[in-house]
Design an enzyme around this catalytic site. Structure first.
Site, short mmCIF file in Angstrom:
data_model
loop_
_atom_site.label_atom_id
_atom_site.label_comp_id
_atom_site.label_asym_id
_atom_site.label_seq_id
_atom_site.Cartn_x
_atom_site.Cartn_y
_atom_site.Cartn_z
N GLY A 1 0.80 -1.22 0.00
CA GLY A 1 0.00 0.00 0.00
C GLY A 1 0.83 1.27 0.00
N HIS B 1 23.11 3.57 30.88
CA HIS B 1 23.79 4.86 30.75
C HIS B 1 24.95 4.70 29.78
CE1 HIS B 1 25.40 8.77 31.71
NE2 HIS B 1 26.59 8.22 31.86
N ARG C 1 -4.85 14.05 3.80
CA ARG C 1 -5.26 12.91 2.98
C ARG C 1 -6.73 12.61 3.24
NH1 ARG C 1 -1.11 10.25 0.58
NH2 ARG C 1 -2.19 8.25 0.56
N CYS D 1 1.93 2.96 2.53
CA CYS D 1 3.00 2.98 3.53
C CYS D 1 4.32 2.47 2.96
CB CYS D 1 2.56 2.14 4.72
SG CYS D 1 3.82 1.98 5.96
#
Ligand SMILES: Cc1cc2nc3c(=O)[nH]c(=O)nc-3n(C[C@H](O)[C@H](O)[C@H](O)COP(=O)(O)OP(=O)(O)OC[C@H]3O[C@@H](n4cnc5c(N)ncnc54)[C@H](O)[C@@H]3O)c2cc1C
Length: 474
Positions: free
Chosen positions: A45, A450, A278, A47
């Site tokens: 599609g 970290h 859209r 995407c």
């Protein structure tokens, strides 16, 4: 081969193979249903072919080029040359790999793939037209249908897409040369992502927006960080300007805009990209023949099982309303398939994350502070600026912040607004927190690696609790 009007039967017909449709088809097949997935253009599609994936490929490539050319303070001296045709062809390779993967996954799960354009003939039958001379059409009788026909760009009057002067986002993602200048009409998320891409590739970008700010729908302090960085990249914004007409001028175009007082301005550029939103593709599939209703914006309204007003016809993805996002489409596709197969599935929109892949990125989920208040919570907010993050500084990307919104009496995390490098990834932790009913204490007590950007999430939660170490507490 002439197909004629042959009728076949299937348990589930899925119309459209975007992230809503192909997920629905695979999941229904996994649950033992006989599934036919009809696609008229390309698997994956909007995407995979013209949206999320190609735009993110360009976000990555343009950032790489820009960062390499702007790293002198890190002792790196480079002047990257851009070969847009090669960049586009690399992007096409990424797209092909993914769309080929979708096709293979569908087949491996036993989904019957059918190329053609589906329209409803009645509430238990679709007709699939095949392109090409003598290809005819065929009919599929179904027990359940899933409509996942997606959306198309909204056309501004007088600005018909021609692929040359007036570009849609799809055209802009298929250029083989970097435009010298680009006028972007619309400062929504697609306009802002592509403005950033082209500015980083060296295009002179001007944005005109009818409203008075970029990224409407996002809080001011979030949008401001992105706009200010875009300005640093050279993007020139003009708010309160509606594009009204254009004409060819020399090698490029002149676009005229009008403000609320009727004053006209002119902008010259090589091309214009129109990205003003859209609209759902629900007007070409003869929903009336099946009795499926749409609202005044053309969306199919659905219940929490993704069912339309006709109980055995489901609608998922962009056709089923905002937010028009791929992951929301896929979740709806999954729930529709599971419900069709008799599983106890339901939709829950409490924690739908959204991301904008600008510089820095935006990641949001759940409620803002104002929304939490409106809904009767007693919100408490904690924030960590990225300039206090060791990892952000060591990446040389220290703009933005992580904000966590929670309900003070219970401590439940309600939402997050992140504007930071990798915000699209950072937001996942807070989506999970909301989904699991985690509290600020849970997030704050979780040990984070970290130095990472994700420490900012822990620190924002600590800040909301009043005991952050690396920022001043409220
Ligand atoms: C430039 C751009 C960038 C984007 N970036 C992101 C992002 O980063 N993240 C994100 O979440 N979303 C993003 N989106 C939005 C995302 O692409 C959509 O939300 C998503 O594709 C919707 O999926 P869908 O399955 O509903 O429809 P689509 O992906 O639009 O798929 C619909 C499919 O149906 C087919 N079809 C239509 N009519 C018929 C018919 N009658 N018969 C057969 N087939 C038919 C179409 O050919 C199409 O393949 C972006 C969109 C654009 C344009």
């Amino acid at each position: 081969m002439v197909v004629g009007d042959i009728a076949t039967g299937t348990d589930v017909v899925v119309i459209g193979a975007g992230p809503g449709g192909y997920v629905a088809a695979i999941r229904a097949a996994q649950l033992g249903k006989d599934v036919t997935l009809v696609e008229k253009n390309a698997y994956g599609g909007t995407c995979l072919n013209y949206g999320c994936i190609p735009s993110k490929a360009f976000v990555t490539a343009s950032s790489l080029a820009h960062d390499a050319g702007n790293a002198e303070e890190m002792g790196i001296h480079a002047d990257p040359a851009i070969d847009m045709a090669a960049m586009t062809s690399w992007k096409d390779g990424v797209v092909d790999q993914l769309t080929g993967g979708v096709e293979k996954l569908c087949k491996a799960n036993g989904v019957n793939l059918m190329e053609g354009t589906a329209t409803f003939a009645d509430e238990n039958k679709v007709r699939v037209g095949h392109d090409g001379e003598g290809q005819g059409s065929e009919s599929i009788e179904f027990e359940h249908a899933v409509v996942s026909t997606g959306s198309r760009p909204v056309q501004v009057p007088n600005f018909e897409f021609d692929g040359e002067h007036i570009l849609s986002s799809r055209d802009a993602l298929a250029l083989d040369a970097v435009p010298e200048s680009l006028l972007v009409v619309g400062a929504g998320y697609i306009g802002m992502e592509l403005s950033t891409v082209f500015a980083k590739l060296g295009t002179d970008v001007t944005v005109v927006e009818m409203l008075d700010s970029a990224l409407p729908g996002y809080e001011d302090d979030v949008a401001r960080v992105v706009r200010s960085r875009a300005e640093d990249l050279g993007v020139d914004f003009h708010f309160g300007e509606a594009a009204s007409e254009w004409e060819e001028m020399g090698e490029g175009i002149t676009v005229r805009t009008e403000n609320a007082d009727g004053e006209v301005s002119e902008f010259g550029a090589e091309k214009a990209l129109v990205a003003v939103g859209r609209s759902p593709v629900t007007d070409t599939i003869d929903l009336d023949a099946a009795g499926v209703e749409t609202n005044d914006k053309g969306f199919i309204e659905t219940d929490d099982r993704a069912r339309s007003n006709v109980e055995h016809i489901y609608a998922v993805g962009d056709v089923a309303g905002e937010p028009m996002l791929a992951h929301k489409a896929s979740k709806e596709g999954q729930v529709a398939a599971e419900h069709i197969a008799g599983e106890p599935a339901a939709l829950d929109y409490q924690a739908v994350p959204a991301a904008v892949f600008t510089d820095p990125e935006i990641g949001t989920v759940g409620l803002t502070e104002a929304e939490a208040e409106e809904q009767g919570f007693e919100p408490v907010v904690g924030q960590m600026p990225m300039r206090a993050s060791g990892r952000a500084l060591s990446m040389n990307e220290s703009e933005g912040f992580v904000r966590v919104v929670a309900d003070e009496p219970s401590g439940f995390v309600l939402g997050a607004q992140i504007v930071a490098p990798e915000a699209s990834e950072l937001v996942a932790e807070l989506a999970l927190a909301i989904e699991m009913g985690a509290t600020l204490e849970d997030v704050a007590a979780t040990i984070h690696v970290h130095p990472t950007l994700s420490e900012a999430t822990m620190e924002a939660a600590e800040n909301a609790l009043g005991h952050a170490i690396h920022t001043l507490n409220r």
